[in-house]
Design an enzyme around this catalytic site. Sequence first.
Site, PDB file in Angstrom:
ATOM      1  N   GLY A 169     -44.034  27.125  52.767  1.00  0.00           N
ATOM      2  CA  GLY A 169     -43.631  25.835  52.194  1.00  0.00           C
ATOM      3  C   GLY A 169     -43.949  25.736  50.715  1.00  0.00           C
ATOM      4  O   GLY A 169     -43.095  25.358  49.899  1.00  0.00           O
ATOM      5  N   ASP A 214     -50.194  36.701  53.411  1.00  0.00           N
ATOM      6  CA  ASP A 214     -50.835  35.978  54.517  1.00  0.00           C
ATOM      7  C   ASP A 214     -51.338  36.998  55.519  1.00  0.00           C
ATOM      8  O   ASP A 214     -50.778  38.089  55.655  1.00  0.00           O
ATOM      9  CB  ASP A 214     -49.854  35.004  55.190  1.00  0.00           C
ATOM     10  N   ASP A 216     -54.120  28.104  49.190  1.00  0.00           N
ATOM     11  CA  ASP A 216     -53.902  27.010  50.147  1.00  0.00           C
ATOM     12  C   ASP A 216     -54.709  27.405  51.382  1.00  0.00           C
ATOM     13  O   ASP A 216     -54.177  27.935  52.349  1.00  0.00           O
ATOM     14  CB  ASP A 216     -52.407  26.912  50.456  1.00  0.00           C
ATOM     15  N   CYS A 268     -55.765  20.883  53.400  1.00  0.00           N
ATOM     16  CA  CYS A 268     -55.249  19.658  54.004  1.00  0.00           C
ATOM     17  C   CYS A 268     -56.376  19.051  54.848  1.00  0.00           C
ATOM     18  O   CYS A 268     -56.234  18.829  56.035  1.00  0.00           O
ATOM     19  CB  CYS A 268     -53.978  19.903  54.802  1.00  0.00           C
TER      20      CYS A 268
HETATM   21  C1  LIG Z   1     -52.808  26.008  55.215  1.00  0.00           C
HETATM   22  S1  LIG Z   1     -52.013  27.385  55.872  1.00  0.00           S
HETATM   23  C2  LIG Z   1     -50.909  27.817  54.586  1.00  0.00           C
HETATM   24  C3  LIG Z   1     -49.671  26.971  54.478  1.00  0.00           C
HETATM   25  C4  LIG Z   1     -48.693  27.469  53.438  1.00  0.00           C
HETATM   26  N1  LIG Z   1     -49.311  27.653  52.140  1.00  0.00           N
HETATM   27  C5  LIG Z   1     -47.506  26.546  53.273  1.00  0.00           C
HETATM   28  O1  LIG Z   1     -47.496  25.722  52.373  1.00  0.00           O
HETATM   29  O2  LIG Z   1     -46.550  26.675  54.058  1.00  0.00           O
HETATM   30  C6  LIG Z   1     -53.242  28.588  55.742  1.00  0.00           C
HETATM   31  C7  LIG Z   1     -52.782  30.017  55.964  1.00  0.00           C
HETATM   32  O3  LIG Z   1     -53.881  30.887  55.710  1.00  0.00           O
HETATM   33  C8  LIG Z   1     -53.682  32.045  56.480  1.00  0.00           C
HETATM   34  N2  LIG Z   1     -54.959  32.781  56.484  1.00  0.00           N
HETATM   35  C9  LIG Z   1     -56.067  32.535  57.214  1.00  0.00           C
HETATM   36  N3  LIG Z   1     -57.029  33.420  56.910  1.00  0.00           N
HETATM   37  C10 LIG Z   1     -56.509  34.245  55.959  1.00  0.00           C
HETATM   38  C11 LIG Z   1     -57.008  35.383  55.262  1.00  0.00           C
HETATM   39  N4  LIG Z   1     -58.243  35.846  55.461  1.00  0.00           N
HETATM   40  N5  LIG Z   1     -56.184  35.994  54.398  1.00  0.00           N
HETATM   41  C12 LIG Z   1     -54.921  35.552  54.174  1.00  0.00           C
HETATM   42  N6  LIG Z   1     -54.411  34.496  54.815  1.00  0.00           N
HETATM   43  C13 LIG Z   1     -55.186  33.847  55.703  1.00  0.00           C
HETATM   44  C14 LIG Z   1     -53.208  31.516  57.810  1.00  0.00           C
HETATM   45  O4  LIG Z   1     -52.501  32.505  58.526  1.00  0.00           O
HETATM   46  C15 LIG Z   1     -52.316  30.349  57.372  1.00  0.00           C
HETATM   47  O5  LIG Z   1     -50.979  30.744  57.341  1.00  0.00           O
END
Ligand SMILES: C[S@@+](CC[C@H](N)C(=O)[O-])C[C@H]1O[C@@H](n2cnc3c(N)ncnc32)[C@H](O)[C@@H]1O
Length: 435
Positions: free
Chosen positions: A259, A278, A323, A376
């Site tokens: 997003g 990710d 994020d 969030c």
């Molecule tokens: C808040 S969501 C991101 C939403 C995205 N930025 C959007 O706007 O659509 C957090 C993301 O962090 C990823 N995540 C969690 N731990 C992570 C890591 N160690 N390295 C990279 N990504 C990670 C999760 O898979 C998830 O997709």
Amino acid sequence: MSNMLNVRLQAANVLSRVVKDGQSLTVALDRAFEPIENSKDRAFIQALCYGVIRQYHRLDFILQQLLTKPLRNKDTDIKMLLLMGMYQLKFMRVKAHAAVSETVSAAKKKSWSKSLINGVLRQYIREQESLEEKADQNSSAANSHPQWLIDKIGEDWPEQVASLLEQNNRQPPMVLRVNLAQGSRDAYLKRLKEHLIEAKGVSFCPSAIILAQPVNVEKLPGFSDGLVSVQDTAAQLAAELLDVQPGHSVLDLCAAPGGKTAAVLERQIESISMLAVDIDETRLERVNDNLQRLKLQAKVVAGDATQPEAWVNGQTFDRILVDAPCSAIGVIRRHPDIKVLRRESDISALQAIQQQILDKAWELLLPGGVLLYITCSVLKQENEKQIKTFLSKHQDAVEEPIVADWGIKREFGRQVLTGDSDMDGFYYAKLLKPV
Ligand SMILES: C[S@@+](CC[C@H](N)C(=O)[O-])C[C@H]1O[C@@H](n2cnc3c(N)ncnc32)[C@H](O)[C@@H]1O
């Protein structure tokens, strides 16, 4: 509506998958919808599931008053039918006799439970007033949140806690992000009007449009051609704050489902390079799908943000978006299952990952660059306290206060509390690396 009986059973199964198996409501619903074509059936299942999960702690409290002994774990489906029955009686315009009889017949595979469901729901109807009063006296039931979460939000926001809990239980508006790389917001508002979809632009966010009523995305003109996406205003603000300029290299570290990657590209499509990372390969497929639909380009890579050595190839960046994975307490109104699934111990585990991601991201930022940290969440532990810790460790980092006509200025960063200007609860902090 076709086959009422199965519709209620389907809803009970979805709810069991969330409550018993820990699946997210979105995933459980998507799977349940696969064989269901009738849009009214889907809408009814969705309304029941979201409604019961929003009111879960209240309904469960009342159910405990009505049961003489607790139901076994393997009978979670029956418990869900009971909660659904009560939900229909209190919150939906389903006639009382239909709510009871249809719920009873949905339990046909466990015939022993029919008299139980019938008895409990009839007792609920008879004693509704006193039971509801009792629920009002119990903090967790009255606010329909787990008590640990009420306490946690209350510690951080003692004056706002009541409004935050209320906002969490509301249905959020449907918000669109206009793809500004393909057309103006005014032009899209005009198209919506032609399609008789009532909507208004958000004054402080140039891409955002709030719809008066939610609609299926297929009904949105030009959705499949990438003219528009669904995204809360608070999430859209990230692209403005990151302020990407031509020639910049940008890293989106926790990118899926894309997003914010897309929002950043739509705002500055010319001559920038975007690397979207990710850890979750399945969710990364959605980044690719979104970019394709929106006609945008980025390098999309599966990787762990705490171990950039494995994927970064010596690159450094002018802008980095973190994020961060977080408790998501600011988006409970969109994902009420968070109230059921989240555990208190998750918060400190998330806090540790957030700090690690921040530390690693900082090494990848060019002098003169900006790192935007977002969650969030409304919890200070994940937000301003996190940035305070980060700044105490990184003497070369400077926090740039965010000046805006939305949200609340904090000692570090800026907080949107859930429901402020109709937005999800978000936190942002801007960190600069001096040249
Ligand atoms: C808040 S969501 C991101 C939403 C995205 N930025 C959007 O706007 O659509 C957090 C993301 O962090 C990823 N995540 C969690 N731990 C992570 C890591 N160690 N390295 C990279 N990504 C990670 C999760 O898979 C998830 O997709």
